[in-house]
Motif scaffolding. Sequence first.
Motif, PDB file in Angstrom:
ATOM      1  N   LYS A   1     -10.053 -20.500 -97.176  1.00 12.03           N
ATOM      2  CA  LYS A   1     -11.005 -21.216 -96.323  1.00 12.03           C
ATOM      3  C   LYS A   1     -11.409 -20.399 -95.107  1.00 12.03           C
ATOM      4  N   ALA A   2     -10.456 -19.651 -94.567  1.00 13.33           N
ATOM      5  CA  ALA A   2     -10.760 -18.872 -93.360  1.00 13.33           C
ATOM      6  C   ALA A   2     -11.717 -17.722 -93.653  1.00 13.33           C
TER       7      ALA A   2
ATOM      8  N   ALA B   1      -8.372 -13.992 -81.117  1.00  7.68           N
ATOM      9  CA  ALA B   1      -8.850 -15.085 -81.975  1.00  7.68           C
ATOM     10  C   ALA B   1      -8.575 -14.764 -83.442  1.00  7.68           C
ATOM     11  N   PHE B   2      -8.822 -13.501 -83.827  1.00  7.63           N
ATOM     12  CA  PHE B   2      -8.525 -13.085 -85.205  1.00  7.63           C
ATOM     13  C   PHE B   2      -7.032 -13.197 -85.494  1.00  7.63           C
TER      14      PHE B   2
ATOM     15  N   LYS C   1      -4.911 -15.251 -84.188  1.00  9.51           N
ATOM     16  CA  LYS C   1      -4.547 -16.666 -84.359  1.00  9.51           C
ATOM     17  C   LYS C   1      -4.956 -17.174 -85.739  1.00  9.51           C
ATOM     18  N   THR C   2      -6.167 -16.808 -86.152  1.00  4.66           N
ATOM     19  CA  THR C   2      -6.647 -17.254 -87.466  1.00  4.66           C
ATOM     20  C   THR C   2      -5.757 -16.711 -88.580  1.00  4.66           C
ATOM     21  N   LEU C   3      -5.437 -15.420 -88.503  1.00  4.70           N
ATOM     22  CA  LEU C   3      -4.619 -14.802 -89.540  1.00  4.70           C
ATOM     23  C   LEU C   3      -3.218 -15.415 -89.556  1.00  4.70           C
ATOM     24  N   ASN C   4      -2.689 -15.656 -88.395  1.00 10.04           N
ATOM     25  CA  ASN C   4      -1.345 -16.240 -88.309  1.00 10.04           C
ATOM     26  C   ASN C   4      -1.319 -17.645 -88.927  1.00 10.04           C
ATOM     27  N   ASP C   5      -2.375 -18.418 -88.697  1.00  8.92           N
ATOM     28  CA  ASP C   5      -2.462 -19.758 -89.294  1.00  8.92           C
ATOM     29  C   ASP C   5      -2.475 -19.686 -90.817  1.00  8.92           C
ATOM     30  N   GLU C   6      -3.221 -18.720 -91.355  1.00  7.60           N
ATOM     31  CA  GLU C   6      -3.298 -18.564 -92.813  1.00  7.60           C
ATOM     32  C   GLU C   6      -1.943 -18.145 -93.394  1.00  7.60           C
TER      33      GLU C   6
ATOM     34  N   ILE D   1     -11.353 -14.403 -94.556  1.00  2.27           N
ATOM     35  CA  ILE D   1     -11.105 -13.178 -93.788  1.00  2.27           C
ATOM     36  C   ILE D   1     -11.578 -12.005 -94.634  1.00  2.27           C
TER      37      ILE D   1
END
Length: 841
Positions: free
Chosen positions: A810-811, A757-758, A760-765, A813
Amino acid sequence: MAALIVTSCSRKNDTFINRNFHAMGTKYNILYNGNNALEYGREAVDDAFTDNYWELLSVERMETTDDFMLPGQSKNSDFERAEEKAIKAVQTHGMNIKGRERNPQIDEAYLLLGKARYFDQRFIPAVEAFNYILYKYAASDKINEAKIWREKTNMRLENNELAIKNLKRLLRLENLEDQDLADATATLAQAYINIQAKDSALTQLAIAAAHTKKNKEKARYNYIRGQLYNEFGYKDSANIAFDKVIDLHRKVPRAYYINAHLAKAANFDLETGDVLAFQDYLTELEENRENGPFLDKIYYRIAEFHKQADRDSLAVAYYNKSLRSSSGDKHLRALDYVTLGDMSFDKSEYKTAGAYYDSTLTNMVIDSKPFRTIKRKRENLEDVIYYESVAQVNDSILHLVNLSDADRIAVFETYIEKLKAEAELLKEQEEIAQRKANSGIVSADNLANRNAGNLPGSSGANPPGGKSTFYFYNSNTVAYGKNEFLKNWGDRSLKDNWRLSSTRSNELTVQTNDLTIEASEEERYDPEFYISKIPSDQKVIDSIIKDRNYAYYQLGVIYKEKFQEYGLAKDKLKTLMENDPEERLVLPAKYNLYKLYGRLDETNAADQMKQDIITNNPESRYATILLNPKSEMSKDENTPESIYERTYASYEAQNFQEVIDQSDKYVLEFEGEPIVPKFEILKASAKGRLYGFEAYKEGVNYIALNYPNSEEGKRAQEIMKNVIPALSDKEFKADSIGSKFNVLYQFENTSDEDIDAFLKTLNDEVTQIRYFELSVSKDIYDPNTTFIVVHGLKSINGARGFADLLRERKANITRPYIAISSPNYEIVQRHKNLKDYLENQ
């Protein structure tokens, strides 16, 4: 008067005197010297060219090269001189008046110009010269000759179809005679050969041979006809053509004469021919003193005759005579060596065969198709040599292990008696040599000593006492050398490659030679010394048996798969089965025996072996294959290759522990099969990725030592030699010298955090940040730790700034990070020393 001479010599006045003055000057001065230079150059080209009679000869003796020539350059000064003379003739004696050339010799000047350029291998300028004759001198008596030379040049420019078209038209429309006809048909024949229309070339060569006035050409054309007939399988017609060469005898160079004899001899049929008469024929060739320069080829042909007649010992003797008589024909040397290698291989003398193949390779064109074939065969032989050596040595040791005490003593007493006899003989030789040296008798040795001062390179005076210092003129040193040789090497046969252990006189010497060298004088003649070296520990004996059985299995597979020597393969595997092999080898050996019986048409044995496997091992993959033969052909999921591919896919997915476990399992399951080293090297790579450099080094070293003859083993040896020393460096580099930097986020595998999940979030950013070419990966660090890594940052501060930026987005991290250069990240992953890196920051 002077004005009269100038006027009479003018190239602008079309008078009888002017025409003949310039024609005479052109013909008997300039062109005469130019044609002489051309002939000198042609002779140089002819002398420099070496015909390869092992291949189809070219119609013309001239070797073309790809050397690039600048304008004005020439490969041969004679051709340059001929061209200069031709140009001078045109410039100083040309009488081009009102568009018509009045000097009848100028066409010959252009013909000389074209020929000089042709032999200098400047073919496009040559074509221009010949075309000029055809364009400007249509009525010339040299027009047909110019047409022939133009097509010769077109052929050199690889315009073979054009040359054929024009030559056929010339032959159809013009009534060519004698040499012109011979030249035209010979050129046409070469063009046909170039386009592989060799049957059409035969007719043209026959015409050329019949009409040429030059005996060299007559011999060459007929020899080529013989070669072509041999290619088509018409040996009688080939022999007729070779006989025409032989009939010329002293009228042609002896190379044509001898090679025609040898080519004809190669066509001899043992079944229908007069063998005794043929032997006399070969003997006559051998004993003719004029044939001295060609003895290497003559010996080779005699060797081939004896080989075909199954007289192998005579064949080997003549192959070796051919090698000793070699005149530098590397192709012949390669043929001699490869044939001797094949004969040694057939007699199971694998080390000797390997040495012969090595010599073959040194005499072949590197990277040619024959070279690659022999090289592959030689590489395959490495495994045979290794495992045959293991099998022979271990069989000998086990034979001694199984003998009774009395039999052991008897064996070594016999061996010791032989050692004593050799020592006694050497002692007698030394005493005789010493007596001769002290007697003052003028023996052959002493005479040699006295004359040694007169040898080339000597000072002209012998040392005090009149004895030469040259080793072989001193009987004492020769006898001492013989003794030392026997001590160090044992009793060796007098033959090529004598250093190989296979040349020793008996098997016992193989086992005892090293012991004899190391033993004291008392131990050397004591049977108990040798008996004490026979292994008695059961663990050691079991290890010897295991290695011997594995060697027999490998030999069976190698002979079957790499050499298609099915009889040899069957014998090795049957011997294995008789020696009570360990369980892991039984089933693969049975399956391979089943396959071998089928290929040897031993149907009953194949059926029995098939039933044995299905009955006793119904759950095995071999039984599955036998019950459903198509499964093997369709490469189903149970084949080693498919299993390896799945395991490799796990490696790429970074499931390293799974790869290690699966590799351990399949190494045992597929023991003895070629796929095993692949699993081993995959396991070593997985261990390196999971546990670091030392684990990788240990795994690679294991492969290098245990699979030295496999492709993976050889690659492992290269890695140990060249790569491991470079990878051992664990010193961190300064951030200032890095060009790429990373941000690491560390996760413990035992935690409950959702790593994916982390990721995916980092990749989106990261994908939203367009001013950097960044990427994200998930990298396993060790069994307990995983990194999520951002790649592609340009500086250490940039990496830190990027991580801080992600905190504000926004994420949000906010996870702790580590900024690190790419070189240092490689070191961290390789040596698993993240803690050291953090302590140095």
